[in-house]
Design a protein around this motif. Structure first.
Motif, PDB file in Angstrom:
ATOM      1  N   UNK A 116       0.811  -1.224   0.000  1.00  0.00           N
ATOM      2  CA  UNK A 116       0.000   0.000   0.000  1.00  0.00           C
ATOM      3  C   UNK A 116       0.838   1.265   0.000  1.00  0.00           C
ATOM      4  N   UNK A 117       1.888   1.290  -0.819  1.00  0.00           N
ATOM      5  CA  UNK A 117       2.804   2.437  -0.757  1.00  0.00           C
ATOM      6  C   UNK A 117       2.118   3.740  -1.185  1.00  0.00           C
ATOM      7  N   UNK A 118       1.170   3.642  -2.121  1.00  0.00           N
ATOM      8  CA  UNK A 118       0.536   4.878  -2.575  1.00  0.00           C
ATOM      9  C   UNK A 118      -0.366   5.474  -1.494  1.00  0.00           C
ATOM     10  N   UNK A 119      -1.034   4.629  -0.737  1.00  0.00           N
ATOM     11  CA  UNK A 119      -1.882   5.128   0.344  1.00  0.00           C
ATOM     12  C   UNK A 119      -0.999   5.714   1.446  1.00  0.00           C
ATOM     13  N   UNK A 120       0.157   5.086   1.650  1.00  0.00           N
ATOM     14  CA  UNK A 120       1.165   5.684   2.528  1.00  0.00           C
ATOM     15  C   UNK A 120       0.933   5.482   4.011  1.00  0.00           C
ATOM     16  N   UNK A 121       0.231   4.428   4.409  1.00  0.00           N
ATOM     17  CA  UNK A 121       0.145   4.161   5.855  1.00  0.00           C
ATOM     18  C   UNK A 121       1.091   3.010   6.190  1.00  0.00           C
ATOM     19  N   UNK A 122       1.496   2.936   7.456  1.00  0.00           N
ATOM     20  CA  UNK A 122       2.484   1.907   7.785  1.00  0.00           C
ATOM     21  C   UNK A 122       1.845   0.682   8.425  1.00  0.00           C
ATOM     22  N   UNK A 123       0.586   0.435   8.077  1.00  0.00           N
ATOM     23  CA  UNK A 123      -0.097  -0.773   8.541  1.00  0.00           C
ATOM     24  C   UNK A 123      -0.893  -1.340   7.356  1.00  0.00           C
ATOM     25  N   UNK A 124      -1.379  -2.582   7.462  1.00  0.00           N
ATOM     26  CA  UNK A 124      -2.066  -3.168   6.301  1.00  0.00           C
ATOM     27  C   UNK A 124      -3.309  -2.367   5.884  1.00  0.00           C
ATOM     28  N   UNK A 125      -3.519  -2.293   4.574  1.00  0.00           N
ATOM     29  CA  UNK A 125      -4.614  -1.472   4.056  1.00  0.00           C
ATOM     30  C   UNK A 125      -5.984  -1.911   4.590  1.00  0.00           C
ATOM     31  N   UNK A 126      -6.118  -3.202   4.852  1.00  0.00           N
ATOM     32  CA  UNK A 126      -7.401  -3.707   5.359  1.00  0.00           C
ATOM     33  C   UNK A 126      -7.775  -3.101   6.707  1.00  0.00           C
ATOM     34  N   UNK A 127      -6.791  -2.553   7.428  1.00  0.00           N
ATOM     35  CA  UNK A 127      -7.066  -1.956   8.732  1.00  0.00           C
ATOM     36  C   UNK A 127      -7.448  -0.480   8.600  1.00  0.00           C
ATOM     37  N   UNK A 128      -7.534  -0.019   7.367  1.00  0.00           N
ATOM     38  CA  UNK A 128      -7.786   1.414   7.127  1.00  0.00           C
ATOM     39  C   UNK A 128      -9.271   1.744   7.309  1.00  0.00           C
ATOM     40  N   UNK A 129      -9.507   2.897   7.911  1.00  0.00           N
ATOM     41  CA  UNK A 129     -10.878   3.431   8.026  1.00  0.00           C
ATOM     42  C   UNK A 129     -11.007   4.577   7.028  1.00  0.00           C
ATOM     43  N   UNK A 130     -11.985   4.496   6.147  1.00  0.00           N
ATOM     44  CA  UNK A 130     -12.121   5.588   5.170  1.00  0.00           C
ATOM     45  C   UNK A 130     -12.957   6.743   5.718  1.00  0.00           C
ATOM     46  N   UNK A 131     -13.406   6.623   6.976  1.00  0.00           N
ATOM     47  CA  UNK A 131     -14.176   7.718   7.585  1.00  0.00           C
ATOM     48  C   UNK A 131     -15.671   7.526   7.469  1.00  0.00           C
ATOM     49  N   UNK A 132     -16.133   6.289   7.519  1.00  0.00           N
ATOM     50  CA  UNK A 132     -17.576   6.017   7.522  1.00  0.00           C
ATOM     51  C   UNK A 132     -18.149   6.420   8.877  1.00  0.00           C
ATOM     52  N   UNK A 133     -19.439   6.738   8.945  1.00  0.00           N
ATOM     53  CA  UNK A 133     -20.036   7.070  10.246  1.00  0.00           C
ATOM     54  C   UNK A 133     -19.788   5.973  11.289  1.00  0.00           C
ATOM     55  N   UNK A 134     -19.803   4.710  10.874  1.00  0.00           N
ATOM     56  CA  UNK A 134     -19.589   3.594  11.819  1.00  0.00           C
ATOM     57  C   UNK A 134     -18.126   3.408  12.196  1.00  0.00           C
ATOM     58  N   UNK A 135     -17.237   4.060  11.476  1.00  0.00           N
ATOM     59  CA  UNK A 135     -15.774   3.914  11.684  1.00  0.00           C
ATOM     60  C   UNK A 135     -15.270   2.504  11.359  1.00  0.00           C
ATOM     61  N   UNK A 136     -16.021   1.754  10.555  1.00  0.00           N
ATOM     62  CA  UNK A 136     -15.575   0.393  10.226  1.00  0.00           C
ATOM     63  C   UNK A 136     -14.349   0.425   9.324  1.00  0.00           C
ATOM     64  N   UNK A 137     -13.511  -0.607   9.478  1.00  0.00           N
ATOM     65  CA  UNK A 137     -12.350  -0.767   8.599  1.00  0.00           C
ATOM     66  C   UNK A 137     -12.755  -1.623   7.394  1.00  0.00           C
ATOM     67  N   UNK A 138     -11.860  -1.688   6.399  1.00  0.00           N
ATOM     68  CA  UNK A 138     -12.139  -2.540   5.229  1.00  0.00           C
ATOM     69  C   UNK A 138     -12.272  -3.995   5.673  1.00  0.00           C
ATOM     70  N   UNK A 139     -11.395  -4.449   6.565  1.00  0.00           N
ATOM     71  CA  UNK A 139     -11.485  -5.842   7.040  1.00  0.00           C
ATOM     72  C   UNK A 139     -12.849  -6.123   7.673  1.00  0.00           C
TER      73      UNK A 139
END
Ligand code: UTP
Length: 521
Positions: A116-139
Motif C-alpha cells: 500500500x505504498x501509494x496510500x502511505x500508511x504503515x499498517x495493512x490497508x485492510x485496517x484502514x478506516x475511510x471515515x464512515x459514520x460507523x468507523x468500520x475498517x475494510x477488514x
C-alpha cells in the motif's frame, strides 16, 4: 549455518558481492542475521532475477505494435452481465450461487500482501478506516459481508453453512493482520474458518541490476506480487485445507475495493452454470484511456492485457452498438475452481524457479516490473528515503494464469455498485479514502431511497430523494447500512418503506430491530 566464505562465493556467482560491503562494520548479531538472509538466496536464481529486472526495466514502455492484429474481445457467449442479462437468468445464477454456498462449497480468498505504498500508511490497508459514520475498517466490512452471505444462503436452504476466509498476507502484513483479527474477535467469525498464510518475498533491484540493501545488515525485499498467490497456496498446503473442507469454488479479491461482494452468489452461480474454471468480474471502461487492464483474447487465448500495451487507436475502437470494443475492465475479482488452482500449484512445484522455466509455463512466470521508492543505505551506510522511484520490484499478477484456463468467462457488473478501490491518499484525483467513502455512502443512500425511505437534515428539513445520483457526487443524506442488515440492497423494505429518517442514519442490526418494533401496533 552458512559461513561468510560460502556466502561470499555464492554472491560472487550471482554478481551481487556488494551486499556484503558493510561486513567489516557489523557486530556479531547483525552479521548472523545478514548471513542467514543471504544464505536463503539461491545464487543462480538471484543472478537471473536481478538481470531480468534490469532488462525488463530498460525495455521502452509503450504499446506493443504487433498486438492490435492479434487482439479480439471475448466472444459474447463467454460474457455474462448483471445489468444487461435477463432478470430470470440473474435469478437462476443467484439461486445456484446460494445453493453452492449452502453446500459449504465456496470459499473467499483475500489478497492482502501488498504494501500500500501509494496510500502511505504503515499498517495493512485492510485496517484502514475511510471515515464512515460507523468507523468500520475494510477488514470489518468484508467479514460482515461473509457473515451476511452465509446467513442468506443458510436461510434459503434451511442449513447452517460456512464460507471460509483465506487471507494471503506478506512479511509486512501478516503480524499486524493476525493481531488485528484477534483484537476484534475475528469480527464474530469462527477463527477456525479464517486462515492466514504468507506469500514469498523477492529482492528489490536497482535500475543497474543490483539487489538493494535496506540496511547495512538487510537486503530490501518486497512481496512477489498478488500472483505470488499460486506459490503461496502450494507453500502452505492451502488447497489441501480447502479440499478437506469440501470447498470447490474460490472467490479471489483485492483488499482495497470497498464495494467488493464477497462470495457474490450471482457471479458464482454464473461461473458454475457456465462450467467455468476461471472467471473475472469486469466493469465497462469509462473512457478508452482509463488505466485498467482489459479482459480479452490474444491469438484466441483469453487473458488480461495491460492498458499500457494497447495503442490509443486500438483502445478507442468501437463495437457496432457504440460501446468500446475492448471495454471489459479487470477489477481483480476472480472465480477459480479448486481443481484449476490445484493444476497451477502442481505446475509451479514441478518447476525449479526462477531458473529458466519450460517454454509452456513462461507466461506463468513472466514477472511484471513495478518501479517504486525503495528505502536503502547509500555508499557511506546512511539511510536514504528516496523521493522518487529508485528501484524495481518484480511482481506476478493473479491473472497471469488466465491463459491456462480451459473455460474462462467474464461477468460485467455496474461500477457504482461494485467497484471503488482505495489506492491513493486523500488529495489524489481518484481512488482515495474520500472517493471510497462517497461510493459506499452513495450506494447505501440509493438502496434506502429505493426501499422507500425519505430523509430529513439535522434541522428536520426534508432532503431530496434521488434514487439515481450523478457519479462522484455526495448523496443528499448520509445513510450507512451494515452488511449484517443488507448484503446487496436486499430486504430493506421492511425497515424503511414509508419511513422518514434523520440524516445521518446508521442502519445496523440494533437500529433495524428498533425500526421493526416501531412499526408494530
Ligand atoms: P496493488 O497493486 O494495488 O498494490 O495491489 P498495493 O501494494 O496494495 O499498493 P501500492 O501499489 O504499493 O500502492 C492490489 C491487491 O493485490 C494485493 C494487495 O494487497 C491488493 O489487495 N497484493 C499486492 C498482494 O496480495 N501481494 C502483493 O505482493 C502485491
Amino acid at each position: 549455518m552458512a559461513s561468510e566464505r560460502d556466502v561470499r562465493a555464492r554472491l560472487r556467482l550471482a554478481g551481487q558481492e556488494h551486499l556484503l560491503r558493510f561486513w567489516d562494520e557489523l557486530a556479531p548479531g547483525p552479521r548472523a542475521a545478514l548471513l542467514a538472509q543471504l544464505a536463503e538466496l539461491d545464487p543462480v536464481a538471484l543472478r537471473e532475477h536481478c538481470q531480468r529486472a534490469a532488462a525488463a526495466c530498460a525495455r521502452p514502455p509503450g504499446p506493443c505494435p504487433e498486438l492490435a492484429a492479434r487482439l479480439r474481445p471475448l466472444p459474447p457467449e463467454r460474457v455474462g452481465s448483471m445489468s444487461h442479462g435477463d432478470p430470470e437468468a440473474r435469478q437462476r445464477w443467484e439461486e445456484e450461487g446460494l445453493r453452492q454456498i449452502a453446500l459449504n462449497k465456496v470459499a473467499v480468498l483475500l489478497l492482502a500482501g501488498g504494501q500500500g505504498t501509494r496510500l502511505g500508511v504503515d499498517y495493512p490497508k485492510g485496517m484502514y478506516r475511510v471515515g464512515l459514520p460507523s468507523q468500520k475498517t475494510l477488514y470489518q466490512l468484508q467479514a460482515e459481508r461473509i457473515r451476511r452471505v452465509q446467513q442468506l444462503a443458510g436461510e434459503r436452504h434451511g442449513v447452517c453453512c460456512t464460507v471460509p476466509w483465506y487471507v494471503m498476507t506478506s512479511e509486512f502484513t501478516l503480524g499486524p493482520t493476525a493481531t488485528f483479527f484477534r483484537e476484534h474477535d475475528f469480527f464474530q467469525l469462527d477463527p477456525s474458518n479464517v486462515v492466514l498464510f504468507e506469500q514469498r518475498m523477492l529482492p528489490a533491484v536497482s535500475f543497474e541490476g543490483q539487489a538493494i540493501l535496506e540496511r547495512k545488515d538487510k537486503v530490501a525485499l518486497a512481496p512477489d506480487g498478488n500472483g505470488g498467490l499460486y506459490r503461496a497456496l502450494a507453500d502452505h498446503q492451502v488447497l489441501e485445507d480447502m479440499q478437506h473442507r469440501g470447498v470447490d469454488f474460490v472467490h479471489v479479491y483485492c483488499v482495497d475495493n470497498i464495494l467488493v461482494r464477497l462470495a457474490d452468489p450471482v457471479f458464482l452461480g454464473f461461473c458454475v452454470l457456465q462450467g467455468a474454471d476461471c472467471g473475472a468480474k469486469v466493469v465497462e471502461k469509462t473512457d478508452p484511456q482509463e488505466p485498467v487492464g482489459v479482459v480479452c483474447q490474444v491469438d484466441g487465448v483469453p487473458q488480461v492485457v495491460e492498458y499500457s500495451e494497447i495503442s490509443p487507436e486500438t483502445a478507442s475502437l468501437r463495437a457496432s452498438d457504440g460501446s468500446l470494443l475492448y471495454n471489459a475492465g479487470n477489477i481483480c475479482n476472480h472465480f477459480f475452481t479448486r481443481g484449476f488452482l490445484q493444476t497451477v500449484a502442481k505446475w509451479l512445484t514441478l518447476m525449479a524457479w526462477p531458473g529458466p522455466p519450460p517454454r509452456e509455463f513462461e507466461p506463468l512466470l513472466q514477472p511484471h516490473v513495478a518501479v517504486k521508492k525503495v528505502p536503502h543505505v547509500d555508499e557511506q551506510g546512511a539511510l536514504v528515503k528516496p523521493l522518487k522511484p529508485n528501484g524495481i520490484k518484480m511482481e506476478k499478477f493473479v491473472f497471469d494464469v488466465f491463459p491456462f484456463a480451459s473455460n474462462l468467462v467474464a461477468f460485467q457488473v455496474q461500477r457504482e455498485e461494485e467497484f471503488s478501490p482505495l489506492k491513493n491518499a486523500d488529495g489524489a484525483a481518484s481512488d482515495s479514502p474520500s472517493s471510497a467513502r462517497r461510493a459506499l455512502l452513495a450506494q447505501h443512500y440509493r438502496w434506502a431511497v429505493r426501499a422507500g425511505a425519505r430523509f430529513l437534515d439535522a434541522q428536520g428539513t426534508p432532503l431530496p430523494a434521488q434514487p439515481c445520483l450523478p457519479p462522484n457526487e455526495d448523496p443528499p443524506a448520509i445513510c450507512e447500512i451494515s452488511p449484517l442488515v443488507s448484503y446487496a440492497g436486499e430486504g430493506l423494505d421492511v425497515y424503511l418503506r414509508g419511513r422518514t429518517l434523520r440524516s445521518p442514519l446508521i442502519l445496523d442490526e440494533t437500529r433495524a430491530r428498533e425500526l421493526l418494533l416501531a412499526q408494530d401496533p
